[in-house]
Design an enzyme around this catalytic site. Structure first.
Site, PDB file in Angstrom:
ATOM      1  N   LYS A   7       0.940  -1.147   0.104  1.00  0.00           N
ATOM      2  CA  LYS A   7       0.024  -0.015   0.085  1.00  0.00           C
ATOM      3  C   LYS A   7       1.008   1.103   0.084  1.00  0.00           C
ATOM      4  O   LYS A   7       2.121   1.317   0.376  1.00  0.00           O
ATOM      5  CB  LYS A   7      -1.165   0.033   1.388  1.00  0.00           C
ATOM      6  N   ASP A 131      -3.134  -1.564  10.227  1.00  0.00           N
ATOM      7  CA  ASP A 131      -3.370  -1.869   8.970  1.00  0.00           C
ATOM      8  C   ASP A 131      -3.562  -3.111   8.257  1.00  0.00           C
ATOM      9  O   ASP A 131      -3.792  -3.240   6.752  1.00  0.00           O
ATOM     10  CB  ASP A 131      -2.406  -0.867   8.045  1.00  0.00           C
TER      11      ASP A 131
END
Ligand code: ATP
Length: 287
Positions: A7, A131
């Protein structure tokens, strides 16, 4: 085979410090197609082999921690042999360890025939890292709180260039250097969300922002890497997560590849990537 995509944080702001000692953040996570690959095979014990130096292969590896946590929570008394082909740079702000953990949760659920609802897997995922749940759904998402509250976003497909100075950075150290002057009100992240909604890459590029950039030690060439991206025609550039990787928004994937070729130097590693609109974790057919 399970692939685990990285990401970037298109925007990241620190709103303040919480009573639990964490920082309250608001950030936009975006999955990109630079991915680790994991092969999971049934075994009597838990074991991990990793292809890259710098990746711990002991119990501290997030892939192994995910396997152990799922075994304990599901009561499955099996081991697993994990072969990790590491392509995402380590300690780079690209969430590689978290992606690997999410990949193991998805891959092992399948291998063990667990039929858990996504919410139950997400609860376990967040206990491994704030996350980790993001990677199940991938795409773009607004994350708030300590980064664990997720809201999916839709935006345009983007071509990005990632630049990494081949120096690891510690997330804890970066947050440890945050001062109150780095706090902001979330306005930049709201602007980035509006830019995504407009579906205009140029607007997105103009809105990328990371409040943690000044929290890195001066030895990291964040400003130089951003300037080099912009000098090559990137439409905007910012650091990802707690760094030190920076990304630039290119006009097209061809443009991203041109920039990558020009910026790849002895001391910097570069990738041309595309954003992913869907899951960051993908199980190959037959796996
Ligand atoms: P984040 O942005 O999620 O804070 P990061 O992308 O900066 O993290 P990672 O590559 O996830 O960093 O690595 C952070 C630390 O976690 C490393 O120092 C490494 O020792 C440890 N680690 C544990 N498991 C893994 C893994 N599977 N892959 C990479 N690093 C791992």
């Amino acid at each position: 085979m399970v692939s685990a995509a990285a990401k970037v944080n298109l925007a990241l702001e620190i709103l303040g410090k919480r009573v639990d000692g964490y920082h309250e953040i608001t950030t936009v996570l975006q999955a990109v197609d630079l991915a680790d690959r994991l092969v999971l095979e049934d075994a009597d014990v838990l074991e991990l082999r990793a292809s890259a130096p710098g990746v711990p292969t002991d119990g501290s590896n997030l892939a192994l921690r995910a396997a152990r946590a799922l075994g304990e929570a599901s009561g499955v008394a099996r081991g697993v042999r994990i072969t990790l082909d590491k392509r995402i740079p380590v300690a780079a702000g690209l969430g590689g360890g978290s992606a690997d953990a999410a990949a193991v949760l998805v891959g092992l659920s399948r291998l063990w025939g667990l039929r858990w609802p996504v919410a139950r897997l997400a609860d376990l995922a967040v206990s491994l890292g704030m996350d980790v749940p993001f990677f199940f759904r991938g795409g773009a998402a607004l994350a708030t709180g300590r980064g664990e509250r997720l809201e999916p976003l839709r935006g345009p497909a983007l071509a990005l260039v990632l630049v990494n100075p081949r120096l690891p950075a510690s997330t804890a150290e970066a947050y440890g250097r945050v001062t109150a002057e780095m706090y902001s009100d979330g306005g930049r992240t709201r602007a980035l969300c509006a830019a995504l909604r407009s579906r205009r890459p140029l607007r997105v590029a103009a809105a990328v922002w990371n409040a943690l950039e000044p929290a890195l030690e001066p030895g990291y060439p964040i400003t130089r890497m951003k300037a080099a991206l912009l000098a090559q025609g990137a439409l905007g550039a910012a650091m990802s997560g707690s760094g030190p990787t920076v990304f630039g928004v290119a006009r097209s994937f061809d443009h991203a590849r041109q920039i990558r070729t020009r910026l790849t130097r002895g001391s910097w590693a570069c990738w041309a990537v595309r954003t992913l609109g869907g899951p960051a974790i993908r199980v190959a057919a037959g796996a």
